[in-house]
Design a protein around this motif. Structure first.
Motif, PDB file in Angstrom:
ATOM      1  N   PHE A   1      -9.172  -3.915  -3.190  1.00 29.22           N
ATOM      2  CA  PHE A   1      -9.748  -3.473  -1.924  1.00 29.22           C
ATOM      3  C   PHE A   1      -9.239  -2.077  -1.558  1.00 29.22           C
ATOM      4  N   LEU A   2      -7.956  -1.823  -1.849  1.00 26.16           N
ATOM      5  CA  LEU A   2      -7.342  -0.538  -1.514  1.00 26.16           C
ATOM      6  C   LEU A   2      -7.401   0.461  -2.668  1.00 26.16           C
ATOM      7  N   GLU A   3      -8.171   0.111  -3.704  1.00 28.63           N
ATOM      8  CA  GLU A   3      -8.339   0.975  -4.873  1.00 28.63           C
ATOM      9  C   GLU A   3      -6.994   1.284  -5.521  1.00 28.63           C
ATOM     10  N   LEU A   4      -6.200   0.227  -5.719  1.00 29.45           N
ATOM     11  CA  LEU A   4      -4.877   0.350  -6.332  1.00 29.45           C
ATOM     12  C   LEU A   4      -4.769  -0.461  -7.621  1.00 29.45           C
ATOM     13  N   SER A   5      -5.905  -0.886  -8.165  1.00 32.36           N
ATOM     14  CA  SER A   5      -5.877  -1.787  -9.322  1.00 32.36           C
ATOM     15  C   SER A   5      -5.110  -1.197 -10.498  1.00 32.36           C
ATOM     16  N   VAL A   6      -5.229   0.113 -10.719  1.00 30.06           N
ATOM     17  CA  VAL A   6      -4.528   0.725 -11.856  1.00 30.06           C
ATOM     18  C   VAL A   6      -3.014   0.722 -11.640  1.00 30.06           C
ATOM     19  N   SER A   7      -2.590   0.562 -10.383  1.00 26.80           N
ATOM     20  CA  SER A   7      -1.151   0.529 -10.067  1.00 26.80           C
ATOM     21  C   SER A   7      -0.683  -0.877  -9.709  1.00 26.80           C
ATOM     22  N   PHE A   8      -1.448  -1.917 -10.146  1.00 28.24           N
ATOM     23  CA  PHE A   8      -1.149  -3.265  -9.652  1.00 28.24           C
ATOM     24  C   PHE A   8       0.240  -3.754 -10.044  1.00 28.24           C
ATOM     25  N   ILE A   9       0.683  -3.477 -11.259  1.00 27.54           N
ATOM     26  CA  ILE A   9       2.009  -3.952 -11.675  1.00 27.54           C
ATOM     27  C   ILE A   9       3.092  -3.352 -10.771  1.00 27.54           C
ATOM     28  N   ALA A  10       2.985  -2.049 -10.502  1.00 27.22           N
ATOM     29  CA  ALA A  10       3.942  -1.411  -9.592  1.00 27.22           C
ATOM     30  C   ALA A  10       3.788  -1.952  -8.176  1.00 27.22           C
ATOM     31  N   PHE A  11       2.545  -2.171  -7.766  1.00 26.82           N
ATOM     32  CA  PHE A  11       2.252  -2.696  -6.423  1.00 26.82           C
ATOM     33  C   PHE A  11       2.905  -4.071  -6.229  1.00 26.82           C
ATOM     34  N   TYR A  12       2.668  -4.990  -7.166  1.00 30.04           N
ATOM     35  CA  TYR A  12       3.245  -6.335  -7.015  1.00 30.04           C
ATOM     36  C   TYR A  12       4.747  -6.320  -7.286  1.00 30.04           C
ATOM     37  N   GLY A  13       5.194  -5.373  -8.113  1.00 28.98           N
ATOM     38  CA  GLY A  13       6.629  -5.225  -8.317  1.00 28.98           C
ATOM     39  C   GLY A  13       7.342  -4.826  -7.039  1.00 28.98           C
ATOM     40  N   ALA A  14       6.742  -3.900  -6.277  1.00 30.73           N
ATOM     41  CA  ALA A  14       7.331  -3.492  -4.993  1.00 30.73           C
ATOM     42  C   ALA A  14       7.381  -4.665  -4.021  1.00 30.73           C
ATOM     43  N   ILE A  15       6.317  -5.469  -3.993  1.00 32.37           N
ATOM     44  CA  ILE A  15       6.278  -6.650  -3.129  1.00 32.37           C
ATOM     45  C   ILE A  15       7.381  -7.625  -3.519  1.00 32.37           C
ATOM     46  N   SER A  16       7.519  -7.880  -4.808  1.00 32.77           N
ATOM     47  CA  SER A  16       8.470  -8.881  -5.284  1.00 32.77           C
ATOM     48  C   SER A  16       9.912  -8.442  -5.065  1.00 32.77           C
ATOM     49  N   ILE A  17      10.229  -7.202  -5.418  1.00 33.18           N
ATOM     50  CA  ILE A  17      11.611  -6.723  -5.285  1.00 33.18           C
ATOM     51  C   ILE A  17      12.041  -6.680  -3.830  1.00 33.18           C
ATOM     52  N   SER A  18      11.201  -6.114  -2.961  1.00 34.82           N
ATOM     53  CA  SER A  18      11.578  -6.007  -1.544  1.00 34.82           C
ATOM     54  C   SER A  18      11.641  -7.381  -0.885  1.00 34.82           C
ATOM     55  N   SER A  19      10.754  -8.296  -1.267  1.00 35.96           N
ATOM     56  CA  SER A  19      10.790  -9.653  -0.705  1.00 35.96           C
ATOM     57  C   SER A  19      12.025 -10.406  -1.180  1.00 35.96           C
ATOM     58  N   PHE A  20      12.423 -10.194  -2.423  1.00 39.71           N
ATOM     59  CA  PHE A  20      13.633 -10.816  -2.967  1.00 39.71           C
ATOM     60  C   PHE A  20      14.854 -10.365  -2.166  1.00 39.71           C
ATOM     61  N   ILE A  21      14.942  -9.081  -1.895  1.00 38.34           N
ATOM     62  CA  ILE A  21      16.077  -8.556  -1.123  1.00 38.34           C
ATOM     63  C   ILE A  21      16.049  -9.105   0.300  1.00 38.34           C
ATOM     64  N   ALA A  22      14.863  -9.162   0.912  1.00 33.39           N
ATOM     65  CA  ALA A  22      14.751  -9.721   2.267  1.00 33.39           C
ATOM     66  C   ALA A  22      15.193 -11.177   2.298  1.00 33.39           C
ATOM     67  N   ALA A  23      14.868 -11.938   1.245  1.00 41.30           N
ATOM     68  CA  ALA A  23      15.245 -13.349   1.191  1.00 41.30           C
ATOM     69  C   ALA A  23      16.755 -13.530   1.064  1.00 41.30           C
ATOM     70  N   ILE A  24      17.447 -12.524   0.552  1.00 41.30           N
ATOM     71  CA  ILE A  24      18.908 -12.581   0.487  1.00 41.30           C
ATOM     72  C   ILE A  24      19.517 -12.228   1.845  1.00 41.30           C
ATOM     73  N   VAL A  25      18.938 -11.235   2.514  1.00 37.23           N
ATOM     74  CA  VAL A  25      19.521 -10.730   3.769  1.00 37.23           C
ATOM     75  C   VAL A  25      19.236 -11.646   4.955  1.00 37.23           C
TER      76      VAL A  25
END
Length: 459
Positions: A241-265
């Motif tokens: 939808f946001l025309e980010l398909s070519v960057s999807f691995i980085a996009f979902y990686g950012a979601i996963s890493i930041s959410s992992f850190i939030a779940a620790i804090v």
């Protein structure tokens, strides 16, 4: 034969092992392990079933769910006033249909909203409710997704919860979950089911486990607001939808890493660190992931799983439980989603509330060198109403980095009233509206800088 927990290694019959292994494997395939079902993209089995059902009956689902909400209001009103004996004699029906004045008001108002949306009522006062961007989003976009996901989840969740997979895997990984997130090992199943599959389903799993004595109040609260992410398939959709398909691995990686850190804090700060360590009132504590001395962790995990499978309900018991779960979700949860979702979207669409309260964030986005700082600031806070709104806000931005940051942030903020927030408030999990707002803001503060740093590294 039944087996009992022991410090000595017991022997298991083939039937006992199969009773544990087969339903657990099916449950994991349906809720946890993503596969290319039907030759498409990776998704979990329940997601594939829901998508196939929606593809066949999707056009009828909005109208069907509207009439479910209306039926819920009518039957609840009559039951609460008349109190028929057959309802009073059934604990399930009594809890579902004889309600307090606030719940009754929610169901009646939600029924009016649903009718207004379905029939596009545009009379003064109703036009904002029936707008495609407000009530229309709830009825046409949310209802079909929730209806299908919860229908299949209601009947198949026992395969994941009742046949030992959570006990087995939870015992194996307890040593990692407890120090990192302050929760039992079995919560990893909730987390993965939410992360890959569906946040709302993760909340339902957590609520059931809490009411059955497997989590304390604090643990249930932590799991529900730290792990119940929006599904992987929806992340693919947002990226497209946001025309980010070519960057999807980085996009979902950012979601996963930041959410992992939030779940620790988050479990270590207010309000989660102040939640009670008590178990749900009136239930026996059932969790035990400690490994006895002299036993290997795998042997003990296997024993715990098989013991749980031996206590699993019969086929008819699973069907009965599924019917009750689906009825409870359709009659109790859908009206809340209809009311809270519509009101939140009306506020976002027709009032300057979110743009006004987001003004202090503009200098912050300028400091972080995020283009379209004003637009990004408004999109940041509107996510509390609905996770799709931030993507709508920034879709027109010419800056891909801004679309990347806001799109990823809308996932990591996690709490939004049209879906996950409403489900948590409806559950027995001890998290109230104030907690949700505070946690939403905390998740924003924790994850935004991480996403911005990763975005600048990528772009």
């Amino acid at each position: 034969m039944n087996i009992k927990e022991t410090t000595d290694k017991p022997s298991f019959s083939t039937n006992q092992i199969l009773k544990f292994a087969i339903p657990s494997l099916i449950g994991l395939l349906l809720f946890v392990i993503p596969l290319p079902w039907g030759g498409g993209s990776l998704t979990i089995g329940v997601g594939y079933l829901a998508s196939q059902f929606s593809a066949s009956f999707g056009k009828a689902l909005p109208g069907f769910m509207v009439y479910v909400v209306i039926t819920s209001a009518v039957i609840t009103l009559l039951s609460t006033i008349i109190k028929p004996k057959f309802i009073l004699n059934s604990k399930f029906l009594k809890d579902l249909l004889i309600v307090n004045p606030l719940t009754l008001a929610i169901r009646v108002i939600a029924a009016v909203f649903a009718y207004v949306v379905l029939y596009s009522v545009t009379a003064v006062g109703f036009d904002k409710i029936s707008d495609p961007n407000t009530g229309g989003v709830v009825v046409n976009d949310l209802f079909p997704v929730l209806a299908t996901w919860f229908f299949f989840s209601g009947f198949f969740l026992p395969l994941l919860m009742e046949f030992g997979s959570m006990d087995y895997l939870g015992t194996l990984i307890r040593r990692f979950m407890r120090p990192l997130f302050k929760v039992p090992g079995r919560s990893a199943i909730d987390a993965i089911a939410s992360w890959i599959g569906s946040g709302p389903v993760g909340v339902v799993i957590t609520d059931k486990q809490y009411q059955e004595g497997y989590y304390t109040s604090k643990e249930a609260a932590i799991i529900s607001v730290c792990f119940s992410l929006v599904s992987l398939p929806f992340a693919v959709f947002i990226a497209s939808f946001l025309e980010l398909s070519v960057s999807f691995i980085a996009f979902y990686g950012a979601i996963s890493i930041s959410s992992f850190i939030a779940a620790i804090v988050l479990p270590r700060i207010y309000p989660l660190n102040k939640k009670s360590e008590a178990y749900f009132e009136g239930v026996d504590v059932k969790i035990n992931e400690e490994v006895p001395s002299g036993r290997s962790i795998h042997d003990w995990a296997l024993e715990r799983g098989i013991i749980r499978a031996e206590q699993a309900p019969s086929f008819m018991g699973i069907i009965s439980s599924g019917l009750k779960t689906v009825a409870d979700v359709y009659f109790s949860l859908m009206p809340i989603v209809m009311l809270l979702g519509t009101v939140s979207l009306v506020v976002a669409e027709y009032t300057p509330l979110f743009s006004t309260i987001s003004k202090p964030l503009i200098p912050l986005f300028n400091l972080m060198k995020v283009p379209d700082a004003s637009l990004a600031a408004s999109a940041t806070l509107v996510g509390f109403a609905d996770m799709f709104l931030p993507a709508i806000f920034v879709k027109g931005s010419e800056f891909e980095i801004t679309r990347f940051i806001i799109g990823a942030l809308s996932f990591t903020q996690l709490i939004y009233l049209t879906e996950t927030g409403a489900i948590i408030l409806r559950s027995k999990i001890p998290v109230n509206f104030k907690d949700l707002l505070i946690i939403f803001l905390e998740r924003t503060v924790i994850t935004l800088p991480i996403i911005v740093i990763m975005a600048h590294f990528i772009y």
